[in-house]
Design a protein around this motif. Structure first.
Motif, PDB file in Angstrom:
ATOM      1  N   ASP A 194      25.784  55.582  56.006  1.00 20.11           N
ATOM      2  CA  ASP A 194      24.607  55.551  56.880  1.00 20.11           C
ATOM      3  C   ASP A 194      24.878  54.944  58.262  1.00 20.11           C
ATOM      4  O   ASP A 194      24.290  55.376  59.255  1.00 20.11           O
ATOM      5  CB  ASP A 194      23.480  54.778  56.191  1.00 20.11           C
ATOM      6  N   ASP A 234      37.375  64.134  56.866  1.00 23.83           N
ATOM      7  CA  ASP A 234      37.105  62.877  56.170  1.00 23.83           C
ATOM      8  C   ASP A 234      38.177  61.861  56.560  1.00 23.83           C
ATOM      9  O   ASP A 234      39.301  62.232  56.927  1.00 23.83           O
ATOM     10  CB  ASP A 234      37.093  63.071  54.641  1.00 23.83           C
ATOM     11  N   GLN A 253      27.198  55.335  60.140  1.00 25.61           N
ATOM     12  CA  GLN A 253      27.867  56.278  61.041  1.00 25.61           C
ATOM     13  C   GLN A 253      26.992  57.498  61.362  1.00 25.61           C
ATOM     14  O   GLN A 253      27.402  58.358  62.134  1.00 25.61           O
ATOM     15  CB  GLN A 253      29.167  56.760  60.392  1.00 25.61           C
ATOM     16  N   ARG A 305      28.928  62.888  48.069  1.00 23.68           N
ATOM     17  CA  ARG A 305      27.840  63.785  48.466  1.00 23.68           C
ATOM     18  C   ARG A 305      28.364  65.008  49.223  1.00 23.68           C
ATOM     19  O   ARG A 305      27.892  66.126  49.027  1.00 23.68           O
ATOM     20  CB  ARG A 305      26.833  63.032  49.347  1.00 23.68           C
TER      21      ARG A 305
HETATM   22  N1  LIG Z   1      20.603  63.487  49.113  1.00 19.70           N
HETATM   23  C1  LIG Z   1      21.136  62.843  48.098  1.00 19.70           C
HETATM   24  O1  LIG Z   1      20.678  62.947  46.958  1.00 19.70           O
HETATM   25  C2  LIG Z   1      22.345  61.984  48.345  1.00 19.70           C
HETATM   26  C3  LIG Z   1      23.184  61.633  47.272  1.00 19.70           C
HETATM   27  C4  LIG Z   1      24.294  60.836  47.546  1.00 19.70           C
HETATM   28  C5  LIG Z   1      24.560  60.409  48.838  1.00 19.70           C
HETATM   29  N2  LIG Z   1      23.725  60.747  49.858  1.00 19.70           N
HETATM   30  C6  LIG Z   1      24.013  60.309  51.236  1.00 19.70           C
HETATM   31  O2  LIG Z   1      25.202  60.940  51.657  1.00 19.70           O
HETATM   32  C7  LIG Z   1      25.936  60.099  52.553  1.00 19.70           C
HETATM   33  C8  LIG Z   1      27.346  59.889  52.008  1.00 19.70           C
HETATM   34  O3  LIG Z   1      27.277  59.254  50.740  1.00 19.70           O
HETATM   35  P1  LIG Z   1      28.450  59.401  49.659  1.00 19.70           P
HETATM   36  O4  LIG Z   1      27.917  58.945  48.377  1.00 19.70           O
HETATM   37  O5  LIG Z   1      29.037  60.750  49.746  1.00 19.70           O
HETATM   38  O6  LIG Z   1      29.500  58.316  50.206  1.00 19.70           O
HETATM   39  P2  LIG Z   1      31.082  58.359  49.981  1.00 19.70           P
HETATM   40  O7  LIG Z   1      31.568  56.993  50.303  1.00 19.70           O
HETATM   41  O8  LIG Z   1      31.393  58.925  48.648  1.00 19.70           O
HETATM   42  O9  LIG Z   1      31.591  59.390  51.068  1.00 19.70           O
HETATM   43  C9  LIG Z   1      31.460  59.156  52.445  1.00 19.70           C
HETATM   44  C10 LIG Z   1      32.668  59.739  53.129  1.00 19.70           C
HETATM   45  O10 LIG Z   1      32.463  59.686  54.541  1.00 19.70           O
HETATM   46  C11 LIG Z   1      33.731  59.526  55.129  1.00 19.70           C
HETATM   47  N3  LIG Z   1      33.551  59.033  56.491  1.00 19.70           N
HETATM   48  C12 LIG Z   1      33.081  57.831  56.925  1.00 19.70           C
HETATM   49  N4  LIG Z   1      33.020  57.799  58.257  1.00 19.70           N
HETATM   50  C13 LIG Z   1      33.510  58.980  58.685  1.00 19.70           C
HETATM   51  C14 LIG Z   1      33.737  59.540  59.953  1.00 19.70           C
HETATM   52  N5  LIG Z   1      33.464  58.852  61.061  1.00 19.70           N
HETATM   53  N6  LIG Z   1      34.266  60.782  60.039  1.00 19.70           N
HETATM   54  C15 LIG Z   1      34.573  61.478  58.919  1.00 19.70           C
HETATM   55  N7  LIG Z   1      34.366  60.996  57.679  1.00 19.70           N
HETATM   56  C16 LIG Z   1      33.845  59.775  57.579  1.00 19.70           C
HETATM   57  C17 LIG Z   1      34.436  58.532  54.245  1.00 19.70           C
HETATM   58  O11 LIG Z   1      35.828  58.649  54.401  1.00 19.70           O
HETATM   59  C18 LIG Z   1      33.948  58.930  52.869  1.00 19.70           C
HETATM   60  O12 LIG Z   1      34.886  59.736  52.194  1.00 19.70           O
HETATM   61  C19 LIG Z   1      25.115  58.817  52.645  1.00 19.70           C
HETATM   62  O13 LIG Z   1      24.291  58.876  53.785  1.00 19.70           O
HETATM   63  C20 LIG Z   1      24.280  58.819  51.390  1.00 19.70           C
HETATM   64  O14 LIG Z   1      23.073  58.093  51.511  1.00 19.70           O
HETATM   65  C21 LIG Z   1      22.639  61.532  49.609  1.00 19.70           C
END
Ligand SMILES: NC(=O)c1ccc[n+]([C@@H]2O[C@H](COP(=O)([O-])OP(=O)(O)OC[C@H]3O[C@@H](n4cnc5c(N)ncnc54)[C@H](O)[C@@H]3O)[C@@H](O)[C@H]2O)c1
Length: 453
Positions: free
Chosen positions: A118, A77, A120, A56
């Motif tokens: 979520d 990240d 975090q 995302r």
């Molecule tokens: N609005 C939308 O349509 C949509 C779509 C997808 C995801 N999301 C939301 O986006 C968020 C992330 O989802 P995603 O699919 O990208 O997950 P992902 O696992 O692909 O990416 C999350 C990233 O966060 C990083 N991370 C975790 N803790 C961290 C920290 N303390 N400091 C820095 N980086 C950290 C991880 O290393 C990881 O690379 C979630 O809350 C998800 O629900 C929203």
């Protein structure tokens, strides 16, 4: 109104519902993003950093390129390869770090995009607010009810601007739906349905694991903050949505979009009063904590909302939402809204008169005709005409949602989806899960800020 290209027409046909032979098609025109087509004064530029540049985070960085007057100055990240992915998305060698605290210490950062898992959200958002940064936080805003209220308090205390990332509330299609709903065209709406369905491994969060993933390339301990300790597990890191320590399953991932859209269109900003859920884990039995089918009925004061998600059939695709009103039905599918009036032309109620003797039936019909003089035949609406509204091909509600946030950062006006709105829809997701896992009717107690079974 713009002429429709063949491609647009094909897309509308795929997205439209209940559009019979008789339907009128309107192409919606997006408002230009602020500053588009002209230079933005340096004093008006917003400098931001991205915390969490996974799937995302990279999508958001890519979408930010279409927003005028904003500049990504750093990314963060826990997984090193995602630094490079973020730089590729933003098309710039911005500084990259594993530590979000380093980002918050930077004086050149006005705002942060938070796209971490979520569990975090609370920690990163509260720290960002304390550091004086405005925040765009991905949906669902909270992992728990307590997290949601902690975020609301932090935003208020820090006097920050916050946007929660259910981008559909910035869509021109949803704006049109809101306008139709509030105009009374639907009559009274007592039932709203929505669903989100998929039939693929990625749809069920079984994402491929990158070949370089290891404890050397990932800060596993930082990922675990706010969750139970366990040995390094790449499945949990990349497929965190499957596990209750980090995500909220289908409700947090997908119901939140449906609820946000429904709240926005209906002009409400409240927690549902109660929820009843059913479902089960039937197919994706890979050690996950959550069901692959969930169905929830919510009580709101003036209507009921019925939602489901199925990871075992993609149904119509997209995320259909249907408002059933006494005067019409409004359905949104993908980028297309279809409004179909109900046939409410006055007619004698003949069904039960089949059980009447002819003399009574004829007397009733004669009396009805006297009491209801008919308009001339041509004044009747003889066919039900659907009206279709659609966004142009390539339209992005993600860029529109970001633009709404960055404009609010400049003007200090409220965003379209602030922390209170985001808290309410996230609690709606927690209600659905509470009802499912406790096999009970989950009731919201606003005074105690708690869910009861
Ligand atoms: N609005 C939308 O349509 C949509 C779509 C997808 C995801 N999301 C939301 O986006 C968020 C992330 O989802 P995603 O699919 O990208 O997950 P992902 O696992 O692909 O990416 C999350 C990233 O966060 C990083 N991370 C975790 N803790 C961290 C920290 N303390 N400091 C820095 N980086 C950290 C991880 O290393 C990881 O690379 C979630 O809350 C998800 O629900 C929203």
């Amino acid at each position: 109104m713009k002429p429709l290209t063949r491609r647009t027409f094909m897309r509308i046909s795929a997205g439209s519902v209940a559009a019979g032979a008789s339907s009128k098609i309107n192409l919606l025109e997006p408002a230009a993003l602020r500053g588009a087509g002209r230079a933005v004064a340096p004093s008006d530029r917003v400098r931001f950093a991205s915390i969490g540049t996974g799937t995302r985070g990279c999508e958001l960085l890519d979408a930010s390129l279409a927003v005028p007057g904003v500049e990504c100055v750093a990314v963060c990240d826990l997984y090193d390869s995602r630094h490079q992915a973020a730089q590729e998305a933003v098309q710039k060698q911005v500084p990259a770090t594993r530590s979000y605290k380093e980002i918050l210490d930077r004086k050149d950062v006005d705002a942060v995009i938070v796209a971490v898992p979520d569990h975090q959200h609370r920690r990163v958002v509260v720290d960002a607010c304390t550091a004086g940064k405005d925040v765009y936080c991905e949906k669902p805003m909270s992992h728990t009810v307590e997290d949601g209220f902690a975020i609301v308090d932090a935003v208020r205390k820090g006097n920050r601007i916050m946007q929660v990332g259910s981008q559909r509330v910035s869509s021109i299609v949803y704006e049109k739906a809101r306008e139709l709903y509030s105009s009374g065209a639907l009559g009274e709406v007592f039932l709203i349905e929505g669903s989100s369905n998929r039939n693929s491994p990625s749809g069920a969060w079984v994402y491929p694991i990158p070949p370089d993933a290891s404890e050397q390339t990932i800060d596993w301990n930082a990922f675990l903050v706010g969750a139970p300790q366990r040995p390094f597990d790449a499945v949990r890191f990349f497929r965190w949505r499957c596990f209750a320590d980090y995500g909220e399953g289908l409700a947090g991932d997908l119901f939140v979009h449906l609820l946000s859209g429904i709240h926005f269109i209906a002009g409400i900003n409240e927690v549902p009063q109660r929820a009843q859920s059913t479902g089960g884990l039937f197919r994706w039995k890979d050690g996950r904590d959550f069901p692959d089918v969930i169905e929830t009925v919510y009580d709101y004061p003036n209507f009921r909302v019925s939602l489901y998600c199925n990871l075992n059939n993609s149904n119509q695709g997209g995320e259909p939402i249907k408002f059933q009103g006494t005067k019409g039905t409004m359905e949104i599918l993908n980028q297309t809204l279809t409004f179909t009036p109900q046939d409410i032309t006055p007619k004698p109620e003949t069904y039960s008169t089949k059980g009447w003797p002819a003399r009574l039936r004829n007397a009733y019909l004669a009396r009805w005709a006297t009491e209801n003089p008919q308009p001339a035949p041509l004044d009747y609406q003889t066919t039900i005409q659907s009206e279709i509204f659609t966004a142009p091909a390539g339209y992005s509600d993600v860029s529109a949602h970001q633009a709404n946030f960055f404009n609010a950062v400049r003007t200090r006006q409220a965003t379209v989806e602030n922390e209170v709105f985001g808290n309410h829809t996230a609690i709606g997701c927690h209600l659905a899960n509470y009802a499912y896992f406790h096999k009970t009717i989950a009731t919201w107690d606003g005074d105690a800020k708690a869910i009861h079974g």
